[in-house]
Motif scaffolding. Structure first.
Motif, PDB file in Angstrom:
ATOM      1  N   UNK A 234      40.907  38.796  34.725  1.00 14.96           N
ATOM      2  CA  UNK A 234      39.885  38.708  34.367  1.00 14.96           C
ATOM      3  C   UNK A 234      39.111  37.466  35.199  1.00 14.96           C
ATOM      4  N   UNK A 235      37.541  36.870  34.700  1.00 14.54           N
ATOM      5  CA  UNK A 235      36.767  36.039  34.668  1.00 14.54           C
ATOM      6  C   UNK A 235      36.328  35.764  33.515  1.00 14.54           C
ATOM      7  N   UNK A 236      36.947  34.329  33.517  1.00 15.02           N
ATOM      8  CA  UNK A 236      36.268  33.232  32.605  1.00 15.02           C
ATOM      9  C   UNK A 236      35.537  32.014  33.403  1.00 15.02           C
ATOM     10  N   UNK A 237      34.190  32.385  31.520  1.00 15.12           N
ATOM     11  CA  UNK A 237      32.875  31.628  32.728  1.00 15.12           C
ATOM     12  C   UNK A 237      32.136  30.363  31.378  1.00 15.12           C
ATOM     13  N   UNK A 251      35.242  38.441  30.918  1.00 11.45           N
ATOM     14  CA  UNK A 251      34.620  39.141  31.465  1.00 11.45           C
ATOM     15  C   UNK A 251      36.211  39.495  32.063  1.00 11.45           C
ATOM     16  N   UNK A 252      36.814  41.506  31.592  1.00 13.80           N
ATOM     17  CA  UNK A 252      37.680  41.552  32.042  1.00 13.80           C
ATOM     18  C   UNK A 252      37.268  42.894  33.857  1.00 13.80           C
ATOM     19  N   UNK A 253      37.554  41.754  34.270  1.00 13.07           N
ATOM     20  CA  UNK A 253      37.051  42.237  35.643  1.00 13.07           C
ATOM     21  C   UNK A 253      38.023  44.399  35.774  1.00 13.07           C
ATOM     22  N   UNK A 254      39.346  43.952  35.027  1.00 11.09           N
ATOM     23  CA  UNK A 254      40.215  45.037  35.560  1.00 11.09           C
ATOM     24  C   UNK A 254      40.726  44.888  34.591  1.00 11.09           C
ATOM     25  N   UNK A 255      41.990  45.615  33.722  1.00  9.36           N
ATOM     26  CA  UNK A 255      42.502  46.184  32.596  1.00  9.36           C
ATOM     27  C   UNK A 255      43.226  46.870  32.153  1.00  9.36           C
ATOM     28  N   UNK A 278      25.973  35.826  28.325  1.00 11.31           N
ATOM     29  CA  UNK A 278      25.767  33.861  28.120  1.00 11.31           C
ATOM     30  C   UNK A 278      25.456  33.090  26.948  1.00 11.31           C
ATOM     31  N   UNK A 279      25.422  33.627  26.348  1.00 15.05           N
ATOM     32  CA  UNK A 279      24.135  33.037  25.146  1.00 15.05           C
ATOM     33  C   UNK A 279      25.469  32.090  24.406  1.00 15.05           C
ATOM     34  N   UNK A 280      26.617  33.005  24.290  1.00 16.18           N
ATOM     35  CA  UNK A 280      28.030  31.903  23.769  1.00 16.18           C
ATOM     36  C   UNK A 280      28.298  30.431  24.416  1.00 16.18           C
ATOM     37  N   UNK A 281      27.768  30.181  25.283  1.00 20.53           N
ATOM     38  CA  UNK A 281      27.859  28.961  26.288  1.00 20.53           C
ATOM     39  C   UNK A 281      27.306  27.857  25.361  1.00 20.53           C
ATOM     40  N   UNK A 282      26.061  28.498  24.799  1.00 23.55           N
ATOM     41  CA  UNK A 282      24.798  27.321  24.591  1.00 23.55           C
ATOM     42  C   UNK A 282      23.870  26.571  25.318  1.00 23.55           C
ATOM     43  N   UNK A 283      23.660  25.760  25.429  1.00 21.19           N
ATOM     44  CA  UNK A 283      22.644  24.435  26.191  1.00 21.19           C
ATOM     45  C   UNK A 283      23.509  24.201  27.483  1.00 21.19           C
ATOM     46  N   UNK A 284      23.661  24.172  28.382  1.00 17.76           N
ATOM     47  CA  UNK A 284      24.503  23.824  30.215  1.00 17.76           C
ATOM     48  C   UNK A 284      23.471  23.082  30.581  1.00 17.76           C
ATOM     49  N   UNK A 285      24.721  22.589  32.036  1.00 16.83           N
ATOM     50  CA  UNK A 285      23.768  22.021  32.485  1.00 16.83           C
ATOM     51  C   UNK A 285      24.642  22.852  33.666  1.00 16.83           C
ATOM     52  N   UNK A 286      25.975  23.006  33.560  1.00 16.90           N
ATOM     53  CA  UNK A 286      27.338  23.670  34.781  1.00 16.90           C
ATOM     54  C   UNK A 286      27.965  24.923  34.332  1.00 16.90           C
ATOM     55  N   UNK A 287      27.735  26.040  35.020  1.00 15.64           N
ATOM     56  CA  UNK A 287      28.797  26.933  33.984  1.00 15.64           C
ATOM     57  C   UNK A 287      29.384  27.281  35.332  1.00 15.64           C
ATOM     58  N   UNK A 288      30.734  26.761  35.182  1.00 13.60           N
ATOM     59  CA  UNK A 288      32.412  27.293  36.058  1.00 13.60           C
ATOM     60  C   UNK A 288      32.669  28.512  35.576  1.00 13.60           C
ATOM     61  N   UNK A 289      32.606  29.564  37.178  1.00 17.52           N
ATOM     62  CA  UNK A 289      33.981  30.702  36.866  1.00 17.52           C
ATOM     63  C   UNK A 289      35.254  30.507  37.371  1.00 17.52           C
ATOM     64  N   UNK A 290      36.468  31.160  37.184  1.00 16.97           N
ATOM     65  CA  UNK A 290      37.727  31.045  37.333  1.00 16.97           C
ATOM     66  C   UNK A 290      37.922  32.272  37.297  1.00 16.97           C
ATOM     67  N   UNK A 291      39.120  32.454  37.448  1.00 23.14           N
ATOM     68  CA  UNK A 291      39.847  34.025  37.415  1.00 23.14           C
ATOM     69  C   UNK A 291      40.946  33.396  36.750  1.00 23.14           C
TER      70      UNK A 291
END
Length: 317
Positions: A234-237, A251-255, A278-291
């Motif tokens: 999964x991808x964590x945003x 977001x699940x890339x595969x399961x 991406x609306x659950x993130x709210x207002x941001x100035x940075x978005x990080x993606x991790x696997x």
């Protein structure tokens, strides 16, 4: 000899890097996303990729702007985001035991062959976007940032061909599955290379794709069969504003079934661009993606390659 094998053999003569690992790609009509940041103002040569030397910006007055992070590590490695417009969706012909040259494959050609899948988005039909990002979610460097706080709306996410092929088939692919190892036998029945239109049996073979780390992976369905545990990648945003966490979406890339606890009946390996809210993130100035995932070895190292494709980012100020 068909054209695809001919292209692979020509690469040994140093005629072109692109044909070292893949066939010519075919594109359908391009799809515009006028309200999204599409990275299409960044021009690449046809069917190519590029690892920028430093972080870079993309966007327009009508869509907003985004800063894309990149840490280049030599000629072929990076953390963060690179650029691509490639769409190679099959196993590299040159790594097949049935089509590789009798003289063997050099380390450079092997790396080029693997990279042809690393830098390709996986789609069921020829990709219809232009330039997109290849994310390598390593060392917390795969992030996007903004000059001012924004409200992200959605983004398009897809698997790379590298991740898809390994998750769906494994490093080895043939028509013969070993039930004990849950891997396809590299000396098994010959099959068609996925997404190659030729039906000639002369083009059938056994197919091979190791990881960049040199490991041979089992498909996630086989991993589940052996471990008796649902498997997921999964991808964590994660959103941030002035250093504080604002929200996270997954977001699940595969399961396999049961891997996504919110949707336990779902069994999928993403095979197309998918819009992620991406609306659950709210207002941001940075978005990080991790696997993340539980597809791990005995040392608990994540086996799945930490690559993904990104396009079509929409933000509101």
């Amino acid at each position: 000899m068909n054209i695809f094998r001919t292209l692979s053999y020509l690469s040994l003569l140093g005629l072109t890097f692109l044909t070292a690992s893949c066939k010519d790609e075919v594109k359908d009509a391009l799809v515009p996303y006028p309200e999204d940041i599409t990275f299409n103002e960044i021009i690449l040569e046809r069917f190519s990729s590029r690892i920028p030397d430093a972080p870079f910006r993309s966007g327009a007055t009508s869509t907003g702007f985004v800063q894309i992070n990149i840490q280049k590590k030599g000629a072929t490695d990076f953390s963060g985001f690179a650029l691509s417009n490639k769409n190679y969706r099959s196993y590299p012909w040159i790594l097949s035991p049935d089509f590789r040259p009798s003289t063997g494959v050099s380390a450079d050609l092997k790396r080029s062959a693997i990279d042809s899948t690393v830098f390709s988005v996986y789609t069921t039909t020829p990709n219809r976007t232009e330039t997109y990002l290849i994310g390598h979610a390593k060392d917390d460097q795969a992030f996007l940032s903004f000059d001012d706080a924004v409200a992200p709306q959605h983004v398009l996410i897809a698997n790379t061909a590298y991740t898809y092929l390994l998750a769906n088939y494994g490093s080895n692919y043939s028509g013969t599955l070993d039930p004990a190892t849950q891997q396809y036998k590299l000396d098994g029945t010959k099959v068609r290379n996925p997404n190659i239109s030729s039906t000639s049996t002369a083009d059938y073979g056994r197919w091979y794709l190791p990881t960049l780390a040199g490991k041979d992976l089992t498909r996630i369905a086989g991993y589940t069969a052996l471990s008796k545990t649902p498997t997921y990648i999964r991808l964590l945003i994660t959103g941030y504003l002035k250093g504080s966490l604002t929200g996270t979406t997954t977001f699940y890339l595969g399961t396999t079934k049961g891997g996504d606890i919110q949707n336990p009946t779902v069994e999928t390996i993403r095979s197309n661009w998918t819009k992620v809210d991406l609306q659950p993130l709210g207002r941001v100035d940075k978005i990080l993606f991790t696997i993340d995932g539980n597809y791990r070895d005995a040392e608990q190292t994540l086996l799945s390659p930490a690559y993904f494709a990104l396009d079509g980012l929409r933000i509101q100020h």
